[in-house]
Scaffold this motif. Structure first.
Motif, PDB file in Angstrom:
ATOM      1  N   ARG A  78      -7.360  14.710  -3.309  1.00 59.60           N
ATOM      2  CA  ARG A  78      -7.920  13.396  -3.626  1.00 59.60           C
ATOM      3  C   ARG A  78      -6.869  12.297  -3.487  1.00 59.60           C
ATOM      4  NH1 ARG A  78     -10.404  16.249  -7.922  1.00 59.60           N
ATOM      5  NH2 ARG A  78      -9.066  15.240  -9.475  1.00 59.60           N
ATOM      6  N   ALA A  79      -5.622  12.598  -3.844  1.00 65.66           N
ATOM      7  CA  ALA A  79      -4.559  11.612  -3.673  1.00 65.66           C
ATOM      8  C   ALA A  79      -4.379  11.260  -2.202  1.00 65.66           C
ATOM      9  CB  ALA A  79      -3.253  12.142  -4.254  1.00 65.66           C
ATOM     10  N   GLY A  80      -4.451  12.281  -1.322  1.00 66.61           N
ATOM     11  CA  GLY A  80      -4.335  12.025   0.109  1.00 66.61           C
ATOM     12  C   GLY A  80      -5.459  11.143   0.614  1.00 66.61           C
ATOM     13  N   ALA A  81      -6.683  11.348   0.075  1.00 70.62           N
ATOM     14  CA  ALA A  81      -7.808  10.507   0.486  1.00 70.62           C
ATOM     15  C   ALA A  81      -7.572   9.055   0.081  1.00 70.62           C
ATOM     16  CB  ALA A  81      -9.105  11.039  -0.141  1.00 70.62           C
ATOM     17  N   LYS A  82      -6.993   8.859  -1.088  1.00 74.33           N
ATOM     18  CA  LYS A  82      -6.708   7.488  -1.517  1.00 74.33           C
ATOM     19  C   LYS A  82      -5.643   6.838  -0.652  1.00 74.33           C
ATOM     20  CE  LYS A  82      -7.826   8.083  -6.452  1.00 74.33           C
ATOM     21  NZ  LYS A  82      -7.266   8.051  -7.839  1.00 74.33           N
ATOM     22  N   VAL A 118       7.115   4.182  -1.471  1.00 77.22           N
ATOM     23  CA  VAL A 118       6.152   5.183  -0.990  1.00 77.22           C
ATOM     24  C   VAL A 118       6.074   6.349  -1.962  1.00 77.22           C
ATOM     25  CG1 VAL A 118       5.728   6.919   0.792  1.00 77.22           C
ATOM     26  CG2 VAL A 118       6.326   4.581   1.443  1.00 77.22           C
ATOM     27  N   LEU A 119       7.221   6.801  -2.461  1.00 83.60           N
ATOM     28  CA  LEU A 119       7.221   7.917  -3.405  1.00 83.60           C
ATOM     29  C   LEU A 119       6.490   7.541  -4.705  1.00 83.60           C
ATOM     30  CD1 LEU A 119      10.830   9.392  -3.025  1.00 83.60           C
ATOM     31  CD2 LEU A 119       8.690  10.234  -2.038  1.00 83.60           C
ATOM     32  N   ILE A 120       6.749   6.331  -5.206  1.00 85.21           N
ATOM     33  CA  ILE A 120       6.103   5.908  -6.454  1.00 85.21           C
ATOM     34  C   ILE A 120       4.606   5.739  -6.245  1.00 85.21           C
ATOM     35  CG2 ILE A 120       5.902   3.956  -8.066  1.00 85.21           C
ATOM     36  CD1 ILE A 120       8.908   3.669  -7.970  1.00 85.21           C
ATOM     37  N   GLU A 121       4.204   5.189  -5.107  1.00 89.21           N
ATOM     38  CA  GLU A 121       2.775   5.029  -4.822  1.00 89.21           C
ATOM     39  C   GLU A 121       2.099   6.392  -4.738  1.00 89.21           C
ATOM     40  OE1 GLU A 121      -0.035   2.743  -1.530  1.00 89.21           O
ATOM     41  OE2 GLU A 121       1.930   3.514  -0.934  1.00 89.21           O
ATOM     42  N   THR A 122       2.766   7.338  -4.100  1.00 86.56           N
ATOM     43  CA  THR A 122       2.183   8.677  -3.969  1.00 86.56           C
ATOM     44  C   THR A 122       2.090   9.362  -5.330  1.00 86.56           C
ATOM     45  OG1 THR A 122       3.117   8.872  -1.736  1.00 86.56           O
ATOM     46  CG2 THR A 122       2.433  10.905  -2.844  1.00 86.56           C
ATOM     47  N   LEU A 123       3.144   9.263  -6.109  1.00 88.34           N
ATOM     48  CA  LEU A 123       3.155   9.882  -7.428  1.00 88.34           C
ATOM     49  C   LEU A 123       2.056   9.286  -8.309  1.00 88.34           C
ATOM     50  CD1 LEU A 123       4.543  11.824  -9.379  1.00 88.34           C
ATOM     51  CD2 LEU A 123       6.136   9.979  -9.955  1.00 88.34           C
ATOM     52  N   THR A 124       1.892   7.960  -8.269  1.00 86.88           N
ATOM     53  CA  THR A 124       0.856   7.296  -9.064  1.00 86.88           C
ATOM     54  C   THR A 124      -0.527   7.755  -8.641  1.00 86.88           C
ATOM     55  OG1 THR A 124       2.270   5.343  -9.351  1.00 86.88           O
ATOM     56  CG2 THR A 124      -0.086   5.056  -9.744  1.00 86.88           C
ATOM     57  N   ALA A 125      -0.772   7.828  -7.345  1.00 87.75           N
ATOM     58  CA  ALA A 125      -2.082   8.275  -6.852  1.00 87.75           C
ATOM     59  C   ALA A 125      -2.351   9.711  -7.261  1.00 87.75           C
ATOM     60  CB  ALA A 125      -2.142   8.127  -5.331  1.00 87.75           C
ATOM     61  N   TRP A 126      -1.336  10.551  -7.225  1.00 92.60           N
ATOM     62  CA  TRP A 126      -1.502  11.970  -7.599  1.00 92.60           C
ATOM     63  C   TRP A 126      -1.843  12.095  -9.087  1.00 92.60           C
ATOM     64  CZ3 TRP A 126       1.766  15.274 -10.628  1.00 92.60           C
ATOM     65  CH2 TRP A 126       1.443  16.630 -10.552  1.00 92.60           C
ATOM     66  N   LEU A 127      -1.148  11.335  -9.943  1.00 94.88           N
ATOM     67  CA  LEU A 127      -1.449  11.376 -11.375  1.00 94.88           C
ATOM     68  C   LEU A 127      -2.845  10.823 -11.655  1.00 94.88           C
ATOM     69  CD1 LEU A 127       1.994  10.190 -12.819  1.00 94.88           C
ATOM     70  CD2 LEU A 127       0.980  12.481 -13.039  1.00 94.88           C
ATOM     71  N   ASP A 128      -3.223   9.748 -10.958  1.00 94.19           N
ATOM     72  CA  ASP A 128      -4.555   9.179 -11.146  1.00 94.19           C
ATOM     73  C   ASP A 128      -5.650  10.113 -10.661  1.00 94.19           C
ATOM     74  OD1 ASP A 128      -3.430   6.935 -12.230  1.00 94.19           O
ATOM     75  OD2 ASP A 128      -3.570   5.718 -10.406  1.00 94.19           O
ATOM     76  N   SER A 129      -5.281  11.046  -9.781  1.00 92.35           N
ATOM     77  CA  SER A 129      -6.256  12.012  -9.251  1.00 92.35           C
ATOM     78  C   SER A 129      -6.208  13.331 -10.006  1.00 92.35           C
ATOM     79  CB  SER A 129      -5.974  12.260  -7.754  1.00 92.35           C
ATOM     80  OG  SER A 129      -6.052  11.050  -7.026  1.00 92.35           O
ATOM     81  N   ASP A 130      -5.632  13.300 -11.224  1.00 90.96           N
ATOM     82  CA  ASP A 130      -5.567  14.499 -12.068  1.00 90.96           C
ATOM     83  C   ASP A 130      -4.821  15.640 -11.397  1.00 90.96           C
ATOM     84  OD1 ASP A 130      -7.029  13.220 -14.092  1.00 90.96           O
ATOM     85  OD2 ASP A 130      -8.930  13.808 -13.177  1.00 90.96           O
ATOM     86  N   ARG A 152      -3.068  16.067   2.686  1.00 94.43           N
ATOM     87  CA  ARG A 152      -2.629  16.586   1.392  1.00 94.43           C
ATOM     88  C   ARG A 152      -1.215  17.145   1.468  1.00 94.43           C
ATOM     89  NH1 ARG A 152      -2.848  22.048   0.637  1.00 94.43           N
ATOM     90  NH2 ARG A 152      -3.069  21.758  -1.628  1.00 94.43           N
ATOM     91  N   ASN A 153      -0.839  17.747   2.615  1.00 90.53           N
ATOM     92  CA  ASN A 153       0.503  18.291   2.753  1.00 90.53           C
ATOM     93  C   ASN A 153       1.561  17.174   2.705  1.00 90.53           C
ATOM     94  OD1 ASN A 153      -0.461  20.874   2.955  1.00 90.53           O
ATOM     95  ND2 ASN A 153      -0.456  20.905   5.210  1.00 90.53           N
TER      96      ASN A 153
END
Length: 450
Positions: free
Chosen positions: A402-406, A385-397, A411-412
């Protein structure tokens, strides 16, 4: 001239039969007719140089392919015609003694003309012209010496023309066999030249010859595709593993499990020995300068690229000159290693960080272990879960919104997971150097360790 002779000569200019006639005319020859044939053939042998001169001149006038050859090798053509006539006319008198020698001569002519690129139709026409001239001389000599015996030659006409047809078949078969050998040699040489270019082992002195044979410009811009196809059906063997636009020039080469393609880029190929003009260089700099977007020249290629499911494609950066194709091949294979295992296309210029990681697997793995190793000590589900979240955050600049939407979360929640990541790894995601290391470590874990 008897009508049968005139019709034979007129028939010479028609296309030669593809295969020998299935049924030959039955010979009506008897001893008297054969004796007439032998006497006339003996006279031809005595006047063979003159007959050779006439046939060579007829070839010069009536067959353009031989006319061109005579410009450079007139003596060789004359000797070839003389040799063929001598064996063939002698075969009419003593077939057992001269048949095999006549066949060898005909085979040699077929092979030689194939190697010289003389069209088969021209070679067949030359043989039939020779047969017509020999037959006409047999008739004329008999009519001059013994007019009453001329009628007897009709009974040996089938034998004479069957002999001509037999040698046309020998010539055609030898020609086609030589063509197949030449084609194999040419294709093999093309494969070797292509392999040398892609391996980077081609000598600079050989580049003009390679360019001429492969139809590629020495001074041009190139890219290389490296394709690792999913398991292909047996009937797909020999087909390109990916489909490019119909008008895209491409040269494919198999390198084990990877298929490589050399792509010449630019408005059009230059001559193999042409130097780029100052105007051409200026135009090239305007089209592909320092400010050009990465992979701009490959945009149209990748846009029309059709990749089957499960197939991985790596596309190199653009390189200058045929001598740099080996560098492009290495870049393409680096891009291929950066491709997801599930398939897809990676344009190197658009995935340089990932390419940097896979180009040094040992260092990439060490970086992943150093940065992400602490996550392996927690529950695997939490780690993922942490890696998926980190990847989405980096992909969302770096946008938690935007990471939360993905990820279909608030967002919190994203921010809380990122803080936990920082606590476990000791990295600060707002520090540029740490963010770079984390990004590369994620790429290394995804590409190198699954």
């Amino acid at each position: 001239m008897p009508q049968v002779v005139r019709s034979r000569i007129r028939a010479l200019h028609g296309p030669p039969p593809v295969t020998p006639l299935p049924h030959r005319a039955r010979s009506l020859a008897d001893r008297e007719a054969v004796a007439v044939l032998h006497r006339a053939a003996g006279v031809l042998l005595e006047a063979l140089p003159e007959l050779t001169d006439r046939l060579v001149e007829a070839l010069r006038e009536q067959e353009p392919a031989y006319r061109a050859a005579m410009e450079t090798e007139a003596a060789e053509i004359w000797q070839e015609v003389h040799h063929s006539l001598r064996h063939n006319v002698a075969s009419l008198i003593q077939p057992r003694e001269f048949r095999e020698a006549a066949h060898r001569t005909s085979r040699w002519i077929g092979e030689t003309r194939a190697e010289q690129g003389v069209p088969l139709d021209a070679v067949m026409h030359a043989f039939r012209m020779g047969g017509a001239m020999v037959w006409q001389d047999l008739v004329d000599d008999t009519a001059r010496r013994s007019p009453e015996d001329t009628r007897l030659l009709v009974h040996v006409a089938a034998d004479v023309w069957n002999f001509v047809d037999e040698h046309c078949g020998v010539v055609a078969e030898a020609y086609r066999q030589a063509e197949r050998r030449l084609s194999w040699r040419r294709e093999n040489r093309q494969r070797l030249m292509t392999a040398a270019l892609l391996d980077g082992t081609a000598r600079i002195a050989d580049l003009p010859d390679a360019a001429l044979m492969l139809g590629l410009p020495v001074h041009g811009r190139y890219a290389v595709l490296a394709v690792a196809a999913a398991r292909r059906a047996p009937h797909d063997t020999g087909k390109p593993p990916v489909a490019l636009a119909e008008d895209t020039p491409v040269l494919w080469h198999s390198a084990g499990e990877v298929e490589l393609a050399i792509l010449p880029l630019g408005a059009g190929p230059l001559a193999a020995d042409a130097e780029p003009s100052a105007e051409g260089e200026a135009e090239s700099e305007r089209n592909v300068g320092p400010g050009s977007a990465p992979g701009a020249e490959l945009a149209s290629v990748t846009q029309d690229l059709t990749v089957p499911p499960g197939t991985r494609v790596g596309i190199s950066s653009v390189v200058d000159g045929l001598a740099s194709v080996g560098d492009a091949r290495r870049l393409a294979e680096t891009a291929l290693r950066a491709c997801p295992a599930s398939g897809g296309t990676v344009l190197l210029d658009e995935h340089l960080p990932a390419a940097l990681v896979v180009s040094s697997p040992g260092l990439g793995t060490a970086l992943a272990d150093r940065v992400l190793g602490p996550l392996d000590r927690i529950d695997p589900a939490d780690r993922d879960v942490l890696i998926e979240t980190l990847t989405a955050w980096l992909d969302s600049d770096g946008s938690a919104q935007r990471a939360g939407a993905k990820l279909y979360c608030h967002r919190n929640t994203v921010l809380n997971r990122l803080r936990r990541f920082e606590q476990l790894t000791g990295r600060c995601l707002t520090r540029p150097s740490d963010a770079v290391e984390v990004s590369l470590a994620l790429a290394a874990r995804r590409l190198l360790t699954g």
